[in-house]
Design an enzyme around this catalytic site. Structure first.
Site, PDB file in Angstrom:
ATOM      1  CE  LYS A 143       3.266   7.468   3.558  1.00  0.00           C
ATOM      2  NZ  LYS A 143       3.579   7.116   2.007  1.00  0.00           N
ATOM      3  CD1 TRP A 197      -3.035  -1.472   0.644  1.00  0.00           C
ATOM      4  CD2 TRP A 197      -1.535  -2.576   1.805  1.00  0.00           C
ATOM      5  NE1 TRP A 197      -3.533  -2.529   0.841  1.00  0.00           N
ATOM      6  CE2 TRP A 197      -2.769  -3.309   1.817  1.00  0.00           C
ATOM      7  CE3 TRP A 197      -0.610  -2.949   2.726  1.00  0.00           C
ATOM      8  CZ2 TRP A 197      -2.672  -4.643   2.077  1.00  0.00           C
ATOM      9  CZ3 TRP A 197      -0.383  -4.431   3.279  1.00  0.00           C
ATOM     10  CH2 TRP A 197      -1.721  -5.117   2.746  1.00  0.00           C
ATOM     11  CG  ASP A 198       3.739   4.609  -1.149  1.00  0.00           C
ATOM     12  OD1 ASP A 198       4.816   4.291  -0.821  1.00  0.00           O
ATOM     13  OD2 ASP A 198       3.249   5.484  -1.645  1.00  0.00           O
ATOM     14  CG  MET A 199       0.378   1.842   4.191  1.00  0.00           C
ATOM     15  SD  MET A 199      -0.361   3.412   4.593  1.00  0.00           S
ATOM     16  CE  MET A 199      -1.928   3.195   3.872  1.00  0.00           C
TER      17      MET A 199
END
Length: 777
Positions: free
Chosen positions: A487, A459-461
């Site tokens: 995030k 999730w691009d966290m």
């Protein structure tokens, strides 16, 4: 009458057709029934029949009941459900006063009741507000190796607290702040710059000088009393369209070896890049967006000949891939323990074969490599040989690090391996260290401990924020604590010596079902102190009118969504919290004396769609964090974007942005208020408080004041840390997407400085300003 009839028919038909589509997707019956009612009103109006008013009155009352059942007495959800229909009733009432008095007798009281009910939430506290008050009693003494009136590192010190012991500006006199001086750097976003050209710098204050960097990596020295320019060092960074970011958050400082204060900074009329290099005692370190680290003399702006090659270090050495614009540092390096430690940002979703995310420590005086830690090969920390390469695309640390010299540890927030949404390319070592905080030995670079915040991150966290270090009173006694926001909305509180959690961490079941060949983790961690949002529902969908609300509901039902950690999909998935995160690089601020924190939680959903490439031409794909990214070498491209209505506003109902205060002793959120207005989001300049998004960070002073800009309206604000109430605000000449700082000038006056240059990707006002405030005499 005919025009009004046509208007009702068009709106009714749109609601009928869209509502039917929504029913087919398993959604609400309301919009289809509303369409039938409005078409009936339209036909009766055409016949000039009084029953048009009766039917509309029944429709209006039914809509009010439905709206309250869905949203309760909450202003923005209720107002946008009812607003258009209350306005449409006005011409019907005027007609009723004319020829159809029987309709008026019924419609007018219904309209008055509906309007009064819709307005009533303005008179009560918002259901999203949490009221409370943090205690102001001092819990533990405060000590720092930074002079009280200075600001020597990005977070004031390497502890990353963003706390100043100054107390001359108080809740009682903060409303007397006025502009002291204003400076323009001359470095503005150009036509060839990437979209994410942003001004995120926090200045340093050392002696009587301020030092700051600009998006194109100019290093500027200003007189701290007057804002007068002393010198500029221009790193002469070439334009590069393949960078995702064009920004600089700050520079770093090495004090002189004899610990004496700097001499007076010299006002240099000759451009500093032409000055002869010299042997430096004190040094400033400037990271550049073309992957260099430059050492500069604080007094003159000349390069330091003792460091690397005439003051410049090429950070692309030993990289496995060297595409221009794919690797650079946006955050200041960490200067501590005789080394300068540099991490960097690797572009998301451009190419599976990208530079390494290696973290490297260089001798602070010579630039000689002391150790390197690469999460792709984490146990090999001795300096790499000239003919060796670092790991390909390994997880990087693009944010700001912290350090505890007594423990001999540096703390790095870790990102993910590119491509962020595709997990099939990762090694076991990369899986272990991605999306975490890792503690590294200052002497060797070896890992002391690691705590992961997302398992198998799709999730691009990335862990986006600098850790804050303080000593914390707990039930088991005083502990050296590390506090770090994420995030996904959790705030983790760990023992920074061991990595053990101080506040409990639990594992929660997570949605399953990744694309073929990939997998999702069965559980994901969450902290006891958390600002994670509730799961979205169809009734949370929002818009300025019922029509764009309906479209958002249709999109919500079409996209995959099973709560936090819904995997990306070819169908398209809602990612909530989205890529901006609940917290980002602005981090939080902590008061180490009273053991409290201030944060700016943000709630915006994004969508993530995986696109099978199979011969698609993606040569014109977006070069940025939003839009279609090509993922060269992978089977899928990815389309990332905010979840917006056709009018370009979030599909989820406001508030989207808050300020919040929590106790680090109890782990409880004590207050939470919506933050910011829509004044700079619309052409009408309406200062309506809605709770808007923001990016940037806060600082806390010992007098209990928080200073922060960050929101998408162009204001610097002062808040009371105890209860979160806004005490003062000043209009900025551009967007304030940077963290402020505070210091004492040579006259003993407390100053507050904010960089105001805007943020290219969120559309705030672009500029090149540095503004300073002080109390009226």
């Amino acid at each position: 009458m005919i025009i009004l009839s046509v208007l009702f028919f068009i709106i009714g038909l749109a609601l009928l057709l869209g509502g039917g589509w929504l029913i087919a997707l398993g959604g609400s019956l309301y919009y289809c029934l509303a369409g039938v009612a409005l078409i009936a009103v339209s036909l009766l109006l055409r016949k000039k029949h009084a029953y048009a008013n009766f039917i509309y009155a029944i429709f209006l009352m039914a809509t009010l009941v439905w709206s309250i059942l869905e949203s309760g007495l909450s202003w923005w959800p209720l107002a946008t459900r009812m607003g258009l229909f209350l306005i449409l009733a006005i011409p019907l009432l005027l007609i009723a006063f004319g020829k159809h008095r029987r309709g008026w007798i019924f419609l007018l009281p219904v309209w008055l009741a509906a309007a009064a009910t819709t307005l009533s939430p303005l008179m009560v506290t918002s259901p999203t507000t949490v009221e409370g008050e943090l205690p102001r009693a001092v819990s533990i003494p405060f000590s720092s190796d930074v002079d009280d009136g200075d600001w020597n590192a990005y977070g004031r010190s390497n502890l990353g607290q963003r706390f100043s012991p100054l107390d001359k500006i108080t809740p009682e006199n903060v409303d007397q702040l006025q502009l002291a001086w204003q400076y323009q750097t001359g470095d503005k976003k150009g036509p060839k710059d990437v979209g994410e050209t942003t001004y995120e710098a926090t200045p340093l204050k050392i002696g009587n000088a301020l030092y700051l960097c600009t998006p194109h990596n100019w290093l500027i020295a200003l007189n701290a009393d007057t804002g007068e320019e002393q010198w500029i060092y221009n790193a002469k960074v070439p334009a590069e369209s393949q960078r995702q970011h064009q920004t600089c958050r700050g520079v770093s400082y090495l004090p002189p070896s004899d610990s004496k204060p700097l001499s007076a900074v010299q006002k240099v009329s000759t451009p500093s890049e032409n000055l002869s290099s010299l042997q430096c005692d004190a040094q400033l370190f400037l990271p550049t967006s073309d992957a260099r680290l430059i050492a500069v003399d604080p007094e003159t702006g000349a390069r330091c000949a003792n460091f690397a090659e005439n003051g410049e270090l090429d950070l692309m050495h030993n990289m496995p891939f060297k595409q221009s614009g794919y690797y650079y540092s946006t955050s200041p390096p960490l200067v501590t323990g005789g080394v300068v430690i540099v991490a960097g940002s690797v572009n998301d979703n451009y190419d599976i074969n990208s530079p390494s995310g290696v973290i490297r420590a260089y001798d602070v005086k010579t630039g000689e490599l002391v150790w390197n830690w690469d999460s792709g090969m984490p146990y090999k920390t001795e300096p790499i040989a000239e003919d060796e390469l670092y790991a390909t695309s390994s997880p990087n640390s693009w944010s700001v690090a912290s350090a505890d010299e007594e423990l001999g540890l540096a703390y790095f927030p870790m990102g993910n391996r590119t491509p962020d949404q595709l997990g099939v390319y990762r090694t076991p070592a990369e899986e272990k260290y991605a999306t975490s905080v890792v503690a590294l030995s200052l002497k060797t670079g070896q890992v002391a401990w690691v705590q992961q915040f997302v398992h198998h991150d799709l999730w691009d966290m990335d862990t986006p924020a600098q850790p804050s270090l303080l000593d914390l009173d707990t039930e088991t006694g005083k502990q050296p604590a590390l506090v770090i926001p994420t995030k996904q909305g959790d705030i983790y509180v760990l023992n920074r010596a061991t990595g053990e959690p101080i506040f409990p961490i639990t594992e929660e079941a997570a949605p399953q079902g990744a694309i073929a060949g990939d997998h999702t983790a069965k559980t994901q961690p969450t902290s006891a102190l958390s600002f994670k949002p509730e799961n979205l529902t169809e009734s949370d969908m929002w818009g300025a009118t019922p029509l764009d609300q309906l479209i958002c509901r249709i999109n919500f039902k079409q996209l995959r969504y099973e709560g936090r950690y819904t995997p990306p999909s070819e169908q398209g998935s809602i990612i909530y919290p989205g890529n901006f995160g609940v917290f980002n690089w602005g981090s939080i601020a902590v008061d180490p004396k009273r053991q409290q924190l201030f944060g700016m939680p943000l709630y915006l959903a994004f969508t993530s769609t995986l696109i099978p490439k199979e011969g698609l031409d993606l040569s014109d794909s977006n070069k940025g964090e939003q839009g279609v990214n090509s993922n060269e070498g992978a089977d899928y491209a990815v389309d990332l974007k905010p979840f917006l209505s056709p009018l370009g506003i979030p599909c989820q109902q406001p508030p989207w942005g808050f300020v919040a205060g929590a106790s680090l002793n109890t782990g409880k959120t004590v207050w939470k208020h919506k933050n910011g207005t829509i004044e700079d989001m619309t052409p009408f300049k309406l200062p309506i408080e809605m709770g808007v998004p923001g990016i940037g960070g806060p600082i806390i002073t010992d007098s209990g004041i928080v200073f922060m800009a960050a929101a998408v309206d162009d204001y610097l604000r002062a808040y009371n840390l105890a209860d979160g109430k806004e005490l003062w605000k000043a209009r900025l000449p551009a967007g304030g997407q940077a963290t402020p700082m505070t210091y004492l000038n040579s006259k003993g006056e407390q100053m507050v400085v904010q960089v105001a240059g805007g943020h290219g990707s969120i559309g705030t006002t672009i500029g090149d300003y540095v503004v300073a405030y002080k109390l009226k005499k």
